[in-house]
Design a protein around this motif. Structure first.
Motif, PDB file in Angstrom:
ATOM      1  N   VAL A  41       0.897  -1.201   0.023  1.00  0.00           N
ATOM      2  CA  VAL A  41      -0.073  -0.100  -0.024  1.00  0.00           C
ATOM      3  C   VAL A  41       0.982   1.234  -0.152  1.00  0.00           C
ATOM      4  CG1 VAL A  41      -1.702   1.257   1.239  1.00  0.00           C
ATOM      5  CG2 VAL A  41      -1.873  -1.213   1.343  1.00  0.00           C
ATOM      6  N   ALA A  60      -2.856   0.150  -4.429  1.00  0.00           N
ATOM      7  CA  ALA A  60      -2.241  -1.132  -4.005  1.00  0.00           C
ATOM      8  C   ALA A  60      -1.651  -1.690  -5.041  1.00  0.00           C
ATOM      9  CB  ALA A  60      -3.339  -1.870  -3.274  1.00  0.00           C
ATOM     10  N   THR A  73      -5.354  -1.412  -7.161  1.00  0.00           N
ATOM     11  CA  THR A  73      -6.015  -0.577  -6.243  1.00  0.00           C
ATOM     12  C   THR A  73      -7.464  -1.216  -6.508  1.00  0.00           C
ATOM     13  OG1 THR A  73      -4.383   0.926  -6.591  1.00  0.00           O
ATOM     14  CG2 THR A  73      -6.573   1.816  -5.812  1.00  0.00           C
ATOM     15  N   TRP A  78     -10.745  -2.505   0.302  1.00  0.00           N
ATOM     16  CA  TRP A  78     -10.288  -1.537   1.277  1.00  0.00           C
ATOM     17  C   TRP A  78     -11.152  -1.316   2.574  1.00  0.00           C
ATOM     18  CZ3 TRP A  78      -5.621   0.810   0.259  1.00  0.00           C
ATOM     19  CH2 TRP A  78      -5.191   0.813  -1.032  1.00  0.00           C
ATOM     20  N   SER A  80     -11.388   0.241   6.772  1.00  0.00           N
ATOM     21  CA  SER A  80     -10.630   1.110   7.987  1.00  0.00           C
ATOM     22  C   SER A  80     -10.812   0.413   9.214  1.00  0.00           C
ATOM     23  CB  SER A  80     -11.149   2.464   7.930  1.00  0.00           C
ATOM     24  OG  SER A  80     -10.779   3.356   9.168  1.00  0.00           O
ATOM     25  N   VAL A  87     -12.860   4.854   4.117  1.00  0.00           N
ATOM     26  CA  VAL A  87     -12.161   4.595   2.886  1.00  0.00           C
ATOM     27  C   VAL A  87     -12.977   4.029   1.776  1.00  0.00           C
ATOM     28  CG1 VAL A  87     -11.410   2.357   3.599  1.00  0.00           C
ATOM     29  CG2 VAL A  87     -10.105   3.404   1.864  1.00  0.00           C
ATOM     30  N   ASN A  89     -14.320   2.145  -1.863  1.00  0.00           N
ATOM     31  CA  ASN A  89     -14.340   0.912  -2.627  1.00  0.00           C
ATOM     32  C   ASN A  89     -14.787   1.210  -3.943  1.00  0.00           C
ATOM     33  OD1 ASN A  89     -12.847  -1.153  -1.268  1.00  0.00           O
ATOM     34  ND2 ASN A  89     -14.262  -0.568   0.158  1.00  0.00           N
ATOM     35  N   GLY A  95      -9.748   3.458  -2.644  1.00  0.00           N
ATOM     36  CA  GLY A  95      -8.482   3.622  -2.031  1.00  0.00           C
ATOM     37  C   GLY A  95      -8.635   5.089  -1.452  1.00  0.00           C
ATOM     38  N   ILE A 107      -5.540   1.588   7.872  1.00  0.00           N
ATOM     39  CA  ILE A 107      -6.127   1.224   6.347  1.00  0.00           C
ATOM     40  C   ILE A 107      -5.626   0.065   5.929  1.00  0.00           C
ATOM     41  CG2 ILE A 107      -6.427   2.225   4.344  1.00  0.00           C
ATOM     42  CD1 ILE A 107      -7.991   3.925   6.583  1.00  0.00           C
ATOM     43  N   THR A 108      -6.396  -0.852   5.580  1.00  0.00           N
ATOM     44  CA  THR A 108      -5.995  -2.196   4.966  1.00  0.00           C
ATOM     45  C   THR A 108      -6.702  -2.537   3.439  1.00  0.00           C
ATOM     46  OG1 THR A 108      -5.960  -3.027   7.025  1.00  0.00           O
ATOM     47  CG2 THR A 108      -5.890  -4.569   5.188  1.00  0.00           C
ATOM     48  N   ALA A 109      -5.589  -2.948   2.729  1.00  0.00           N
ATOM     49  CA  ALA A 109      -6.110  -3.537   1.341  1.00  0.00           C
ATOM     50  C   ALA A 109      -5.869  -4.834   1.363  1.00  0.00           C
ATOM     51  CB  ALA A 109      -5.340  -2.917   0.234  1.00  0.00           C
ATOM     52  N   GLY A 119      -1.593  -2.848   5.012  1.00  0.00           N
ATOM     53  CA  GLY A 119      -1.956  -1.996   5.514  1.00  0.00           C
ATOM     54  C   GLY A 119      -1.010  -0.862   5.995  1.00  0.00           C
TER      55      GLY A 119
END
Length: 401
Positions: A41, A60, A73, A78, A80, A87, A89, A95, A107-109, A119
């Motif tokens: 990320v 991403a 991406t 995505w 939080s 965040v 999507n 993103g 923040i995680t992908a 993240g």
């Protein structure tokens, strides 16, 4: 016919297979599909600070088993870890993280097929200045006046705050308009000047042009104040206009004069009062340009040698300056004996003698007025008293520049 066509096709297939067999070649194996092995990320150096109300677009990047990298991406999910940051999507904005409240979150992908995730830590800090504006815009100021400016800062959370006390203020021409550290502008001379405010934290700045115009009438007063005059005599009144630059001008010839009772005292178009009969009237003056007006009472008496009024040679001076101020006490008629008039000041910045004597045969006497420096505009009242009658005059003290 259909049977013949199928037979021909089968014959071709068998022939092709036989040809491969005779040549000793093998059929090519299907290519292996590259597998996702990691997600990165960006920006990924954490914790990443986002001002309240601000947003950051994260991307991403997927790394695959064949060593290839590509943007994923819009393919990852995505999320939080806290409501402080939301965040997206959605297509086109995937993103994008928006700071809604102060706090810290992750923040995680995540790849939905493999569960591989990555993240970054995000910290929401106080809202920051996006733009700055000075208000009021292009103000017009009469000479001698002051005006408080505002430094209106629009923040990342869409709120507006006045930063007048914390920005740096400058004037392009202090000889025309000065500005204090808090944004107070003083009109010093006729002309224009640019006033600029700069926020040292965000480096945002804004300016406005100030036009300093000629001094205008701030107030109007009649002098002498509340005079007493003898029946059959005349007295010239002054219409003392105090301007915005603290100077005083006599507008007696241009204002409108009226009397409340012409049977007692009349007043001419230039402010000359004529005492007709014993009594008291109100004389009023109005400036048609500014609509300022002032009034004073005039007492008409038959008694000779009564205290008529006290006057000053100047109505406004710099406190402690070199300009001389002379006071004068005036009687309704020449004194038949020495008349002692008591004097007083209501402010220590102006000093007068305790008394002044009007000699026999005279209708007036002068006295010296001494002033001291002041730190702000000061109005001082001087009084003269004789035989139970008190008259007054006002002296305006200005601050030395």
């Amino acid at each position: 016919m259909l049977a013949r066509t199928r037979f021909a096709r089968n014959l071709v297939v068998v022939a092709a297979a036989a040809s491969l067999a005779c040549s000793g070649e093998k059929s090519p194996a299907p290519a292996a599909v590259a597998q996702l092995i990691a997600i990165q990320v960006l920006p990924g150096t954490g914790p990443l600070s986002i001002p309240l109300g601000g947003s950051v677009r994260f991307t991403a990047t997927g790394t695959y088993s064949d060593g290839d990298e590509r943007d994923v991406t819009g393919e990852v999910v995505w999320s939080s870890s806290a409501p402080a940051v939301s965040v997206s999507n959605a297509t086109g904005s995937a993103g994008t993280a928006t700071a809604a409240a102060l706090g810290t979150c992750e923040i995680t992908a995540t790849d939905p097929a493999t569960g591989i995730a990555s993240g970054v830590t995000v910290e929401v800090v106080a809202a920051q200045v996006v733009s700055l504006a000075v208000s009021p815009i292009a103000p017009r100021m009469p000479l001698g006046t002051t005006l408080q400016l505002a430094a209106d800062a629009t923040l990342t959370d869409d709120t507006v705050a006045d930063l007048a006390a914390s920005v740096t203020w400058t004037s392009s021409d202090p000889a025309i308009a000065t500005v204090s550290p808090s944004g107070l502008v003083t009109a010093a001379a006729v002309g224009t000047a640019t006033i600029t405010a700069k926020d040292p934290a965000s480096l945002q700045e804004a300016s406005t042009t100030v036009e300093v115009a000629s001094a205008e009438i701030a107030s109007l007063a009649i002098s002498p104040d509340a005079p007493t005059i003898l029946v059959g005599t005349t007295l010239q009144l002054a219409a003392d206009a105090t301007l915005t630059d603290d100077t005083i001008v006599d507008l007696a010839a241009s204002v409108t004069w009226t009397t409340s009772d012409p049977a007692i005292a009349t007043v001419s178009s230039s402010g000359l009062v004529t005492a007709v009969a014993v009594g008291t009237v109100t004389i009023t003056t109005t400036d048609p340009g500014s609509s300022q007006e002032a009034s004073t009472s005039v007492e008409v008496t038959a008694l000779p040698a009564a205290l008529s009024y006290v006057a000053l040679s100047r109505g406004s001076v710099v406190g402690g300056g070199t300009v001389e101020v002379i006071g004068t006490v005036v009687l309704t008629s020449p004194a038949t004996e020495v008349v002692v008039v008591a004097l007083a000041s209501n402010n220590a910045a102006v000093v007068v003698p305790e008394s002044v004597e009007v000699p026999v045969g005279a209708d007036r006497a002068t006295f010296a007025v001494t002033t001291s420096a002041v730190t702000r505009r000061t109005r001082v009242k001087l009084t003269a008293t004789h035989d139970g009658v008190t008259k007054s005059a006002t002296l305006n003290l200005r601050v030395a520049k």
